[in-house]
Write a protein that holds these residues in place. Sequence first.
Motif, PDB file in Angstrom:
ATOM      1  N   LEU A 117      -7.514  -1.084  -6.934  1.00 43.27           N
ATOM      2  CA  LEU A 117      -6.452  -0.153  -7.289  1.00 43.27           C
ATOM      3  C   LEU A 117      -6.164  -0.178  -8.792  1.00 43.27           C
ATOM      4  CD1 LEU A 117      -4.493   1.817  -5.891  1.00 43.27           C
ATOM      5  CD2 LEU A 117      -2.850  -0.049  -5.797  1.00 43.27           C
ATOM      6  N   TYR A 118      -6.135  -1.369  -9.373  1.00 45.41           N
ATOM      7  CA  TYR A 118      -5.739  -1.490 -10.773  1.00 45.41           C
ATOM      8  C   TYR A 118      -6.905  -1.564 -11.743  1.00 45.41           C
ATOM      9  CZ  TYR A 118      -0.970  -2.091  -9.240  1.00 45.41           C
ATOM     10  OH  TYR A 118       0.258  -1.883  -8.691  1.00 45.41           O
ATOM     11  N   GLY A 119      -8.113  -1.742 -11.232  1.00 42.58           N
ATOM     12  CA  GLY A 119      -9.259  -1.723 -12.123  1.00 42.58           C
ATOM     13  C   GLY A 119      -9.830  -3.087 -12.418  1.00 42.58           C
ATOM     14  N   ALA A 120      -9.019  -4.090 -12.655  1.00 42.43           N
ATOM     15  CA  ALA A 120      -9.624  -5.349 -13.064  1.00 42.43           C
ATOM     16  C   ALA A 120      -8.955  -6.586 -12.495  1.00 42.43           C
ATOM     17  CB  ALA A 120      -9.624  -5.445 -14.586  1.00 42.43           C
ATOM     18  N   VAL A 121      -7.672  -6.599 -12.372  1.00 41.46           N
ATOM     19  CA  VAL A 121      -7.014  -7.850 -12.037  1.00 41.46           C
ATOM     20  C   VAL A 121      -6.035  -7.647 -10.891  1.00 41.46           C
ATOM     21  CG1 VAL A 121      -7.164  -8.827 -14.328  1.00 41.46           C
ATOM     22  CG2 VAL A 121      -5.241  -7.370 -13.724  1.00 41.46           C
ATOM     23  N   SER A 122      -5.591  -8.732 -10.320  1.00 45.36           N
ATOM     24  CA  SER A 122      -4.541  -8.628  -9.308  1.00 45.36           C
ATOM     25  C   SER A 122      -3.561  -9.765  -9.519  1.00 45.36           C
ATOM     26  CB  SER A 122      -5.139  -8.706  -7.912  1.00 45.36           C
ATOM     27  OG  SER A 122      -5.477 -10.042  -7.608  1.00 45.36           O
ATOM     28  N   GLY A 123      -2.333  -9.537  -9.100  1.00 38.52           N
ATOM     29  CA  GLY A 123      -1.349 -10.612  -9.143  1.00 38.52           C
ATOM     30  C   GLY A 123      -1.501 -11.500  -7.922  1.00 38.52           C
ATOM     31  N   GLY A 124      -0.576 -12.409  -7.750  1.00 39.77           N
ATOM     32  CA  GLY A 124      -0.631 -13.315  -6.615  1.00 39.77           C
ATOM     33  C   GLY A 124      -0.121 -12.660  -5.347  1.00 39.77           C
ATOM     34  N   GLY A 125      -0.053 -13.450  -4.274  1.00 41.05           N
ATOM     35  CA  GLY A 125       0.438 -12.947  -3.002  1.00 41.05           C
ATOM     36  C   GLY A 125       1.955 -12.881  -2.969  1.00 41.05           C
ATOM     37  N   LEU A 126       2.478 -12.050  -2.077  1.00 39.08           N
ATOM     38  CA  LEU A 126       3.920 -11.929  -1.872  1.00 39.08           C
ATOM     39  C   LEU A 126       4.199 -12.027  -0.369  1.00 39.08           C
ATOM     40  CD1 LEU A 126       4.669  -8.744  -4.061  1.00 39.08           C
ATOM     41  CD2 LEU A 126       4.830 -11.130  -4.788  1.00 39.08           C
ATOM     42  N   PHE A 127       5.358 -12.530  -0.030  1.00 37.55           N
ATOM     43  CA  PHE A 127       5.761 -12.532   1.379  1.00 37.55           C
ATOM     44  C   PHE A 127       6.122 -11.108   1.814  1.00 37.55           C
ATOM     45  CE2 PHE A 127       6.716 -17.003   0.392  1.00 37.55           C
ATOM     46  CZ  PHE A 127       6.140 -17.610   1.485  1.00 37.55           C
ATOM     47  N   GLY A 128       5.613 -10.722   2.972  1.00 40.20           N
ATOM     48  CA  GLY A 128       6.067  -9.488   3.618  1.00 40.20           C
ATOM     49  C   GLY A 128       5.956  -8.249   2.768  1.00 40.20           C
ATOM     50  N   TYR A 129       4.902  -8.144   1.975  1.00 39.57           N
ATOM     51  CA  TYR A 129       4.841  -7.001   1.068  1.00 39.57           C
ATOM     52  C   TYR A 129       3.443  -6.384   1.012  1.00 39.57           C
ATOM     53  CZ  TYR A 129       7.381  -4.016  -2.048  1.00 39.57           C
ATOM     54  OH  TYR A 129       8.035  -2.927  -2.573  1.00 39.57           O
ATOM     55  N   SER A 130       2.934  -5.982   2.147  1.00 41.38           N
ATOM     56  CA  SER A 130       1.694  -5.220   2.281  1.00 41.38           C
ATOM     57  C   SER A 130       0.461  -6.116   2.155  1.00 41.38           C
ATOM     58  CB  SER A 130       1.599  -4.080   1.266  1.00 41.38           C
ATOM     59  OG  SER A 130       1.100  -4.535   0.022  1.00 41.38           O
ATOM     60  N   HIS A 131      -0.651  -5.581   2.610  1.00 40.45           N
ATOM     61  CA  HIS A 131      -1.905  -6.336   2.580  1.00 40.45           C
ATOM     62  C   HIS A 131      -2.500  -6.375   1.192  1.00 40.45           C
ATOM     63  CE1 HIS A 131      -2.099  -7.165   6.903  1.00 40.45           C
ATOM     64  NE2 HIS A 131      -1.225  -6.164   6.902  1.00 40.45           N
ATOM     65  N   LEU A 132      -2.120  -5.421   0.366  1.00 39.94           N
ATOM     66  CA  LEU A 132      -2.498  -5.432  -1.046  1.00 39.94           C
ATOM     67  C   LEU A 132      -2.057  -6.732  -1.710  1.00 39.94           C
ATOM     68  CD1 LEU A 132      -3.626  -3.211  -2.996  1.00 39.94           C
ATOM     69  CD2 LEU A 132      -1.272  -2.573  -3.441  1.00 39.94           C
ATOM     70  N   TYR A 133      -0.919  -7.242  -1.292  1.00 34.12           N
ATOM     71  CA  TYR A 133      -0.378  -8.481  -1.854  1.00 34.12           C
ATOM     72  C   TYR A 133      -0.617  -9.670  -0.918  1.00 34.12           C
ATOM     73  CZ  TYR A 133       1.694  -5.846  -5.620  1.00 34.12           C
ATOM     74  OH  TYR A 133       1.864  -5.054  -6.719  1.00 34.12           O
ATOM     75  N   GLY A 134      -1.656  -9.591  -0.127  1.00 30.60           N
ATOM     76  CA  GLY A 134      -2.076 -10.766   0.633  1.00 30.60           C
ATOM     77  C   GLY A 134      -1.849 -10.687   2.124  1.00 30.60           C
ATOM     78  N   GLY A 135      -1.006  -9.758   2.562  1.00 32.26           N
ATOM     79  CA  GLY A 135      -0.770  -9.620   4.002  1.00 32.26           C
ATOM     80  C   GLY A 135      -0.038 -10.802   4.612  1.00 32.26           C
ATOM     81  N   TYR A 136       0.781 -11.501   3.832  1.00 30.75           N
ATOM     82  CA  TYR A 136       1.545 -12.638   4.372  1.00 30.75           C
ATOM     83  C   TYR A 136       2.746 -12.125   5.175  1.00 30.75           C
ATOM     84  CZ  TYR A 136      -1.033 -15.779   1.259  1.00 30.75           C
ATOM     85  OH  TYR A 136      -2.011 -16.497   0.634  1.00 30.75           O
ATOM     86  N   ALA A 137       2.990 -12.758   6.325  1.00 32.70           N
ATOM     87  CA  ALA A 137       4.138 -12.375   7.146  1.00 32.70           C
ATOM     88  C   ALA A 137       5.434 -12.681   6.394  1.00 32.70           C
ATOM     89  CB  ALA A 137       4.106 -13.129   8.468  1.00 32.70           C
TER      90      ALA A 137
END
Lengths: 392, 256
Positions: A117-137
């Motif tokens: 989505l962003y081209g080169a990098v990604s941030g870390g995971g987040l709780f409860g905030y979509s699979h883009l951010y790791g898919g954590y419950a």
Amino acid sequence: MKGVVWQGAGRIGVETVPDPELLLPTDALIRVTSTAICGSDLHLMDGVIPSMERGDLLGHEFMGEVIEVGRDVKKLRVGQRVVVPFNIACGLCDPCRRGLFSACDNSNPNHRMAEALYGAVSGGGLFGYSHLYGGYAGGQAQYVRVPFADVGPFVVPDGVKDEQVLFLTDIFPTGYQAAENCGITPGRDVVAVFGAGPVGQFAARSAMMLGAARVIVIDRLPERLEMAARGGADTLNYELEDVLIGLQERTGGRGPDHVIDAVGLEAHGHGPGALADTVKQRARLTFDRITALRWAIQSCAKGGTVSMPGVYGGLVDKMPMGAAFAKGLVFRMGQTHTHRYLDPLMKRIEAGDIDPSFVITHRARLDDAPRLYQTFRDKQDHCIKVVLDPWA
Amino acid sequence: MTGGNRVRAGGVEAPQVRSSLPPNPLNRPAISSGPERAVWGALAAGVGTLAFGRRHGPLARVALLALGGGLVTLAATGRNPLYDALKLRQNDAGEILVREAVTVGRPPHEVYARWRDLSRLPDFMEMLERIEVLHGTRSRWTVRGPAGPLTFEAELTADEPGQRIAWRTVPGPGVQHHGEVTFRPAPGDRGTEVLARYGYAPPGGPAGAAIARILNHEPGQRTRDDLMRLKRIMELGFIPTAKGQTSGRGVRAGKV
């Protein structure tokens, strides 16, 4: 257990789901005692954040008691009472070692989705905030699995109430980081805050704690401006007067030395309609996508800082770069490195510098979450911040 | 020719890498051979004729002209715009090139040693089912393919402790490929910069590679994940996951 579940765009439900389990030896399980609805959860509700799946558990502001730890957890112990940062960080990668916890290299298993989505990098995971951010419950539930248990959870003293420390998970550090990013010269600098939602409220009070000579909060909702005024801020209702003229008048024509954009747009690559919605949901400032940022740049004094805790997710158009360049502005932005603020802000709370519970307007049972998502989104009932009790 | 999907054989853009990939052992044709280009040219002419016909509205005409223009480009330059769009890179020998880099927060000799332990490569390389080390520099690889496992043999062509490992497949059945991985210290005590480069002749030729890409089965796409798994194994000792956690989707997936 009961949990708040994303059932599709516009549909939030409370369902009985299997209890979480430890998946890795570095995990812990938390029995949630308090959880809150964040403004950014509303974007999930409306389906403007891609990669949500039906059945995903929501919530990234939560705290509770440790009930189980994996065999590789060294510090955290069963029975401890903890707040958990909304971002998930490994604590060992280069960004984490430098204190840039929200930019963790390792905590997002779906890093490639974000990179695409962003081209080169990604941030870390987040709780409860979509699979883009790791898919954590998420933690709007009775129990939650917390990865990297020795890195995130922060033990809080028994004496303080949940409501006083719950917002250490996100909005207090987020507002504080925004103020800290301004590099305020105590007793001299004037700080303007666009957006008087929860983050804007904490940004304004943090700017005062950091010594701002004057803080001006801009919004259009009277109840939000009143809350800011109770905290000692000057206010400006942009529906009643011209923002740029109003700020000039309040700063002797110089403009605020630093401007905090607590609005953002949090649009992760979708259409203009969704972008406009995002701004409407979060900011209540405008129907134009970056009006708050544009005003921030235009109003800021020469050599000042435009600090952006408000989330930007896509591409920004018609940004007044000429004005920014001419005035030599500094831009600071990004997700909050929550972990690094837990200890200092806990001390602020214990010292009585601030009681974060001032922002709460609604307290309810977890079962009431669907109705309160609606209330919060639609600005009904003077709703600013909702806290849920999963066991009531 | 500029940039795009065609880089020189070996594709050496980073001067720090002392040796290029070994010469291609296969002799596959480049994407657009002479006859191929002639076909594209003929198609372009046909589409162009259509575009100037009287039966089309302005929108259709623009679309047809664009299509014709694309075909002319294909014919004239041998470049495949589909490859550009899919970010596939190719060398003059018709091989697909894969290059990925990652910084791992451990010293070069450790990262090298982890990679050199060939039998453990499947820990972080998703497409590998197993590697058996045979004798000397020979090894037998079993790879997950879209149509079941594939087995082939490979040999090391370079082994410079702490710095570089290179290999190529031994001619025979299976996907022919060659690759190398280099390790060098990252500035400022940040560990090791790992650069992996592979070249392979895709089954089904360039079209096969494009289809594999679209189906998310092209090795280049997997390489990024592979290197991130290597990084996570080296830095954390495990690979973080959310697989198997609870949700409202009813059936719980198996534990990882």
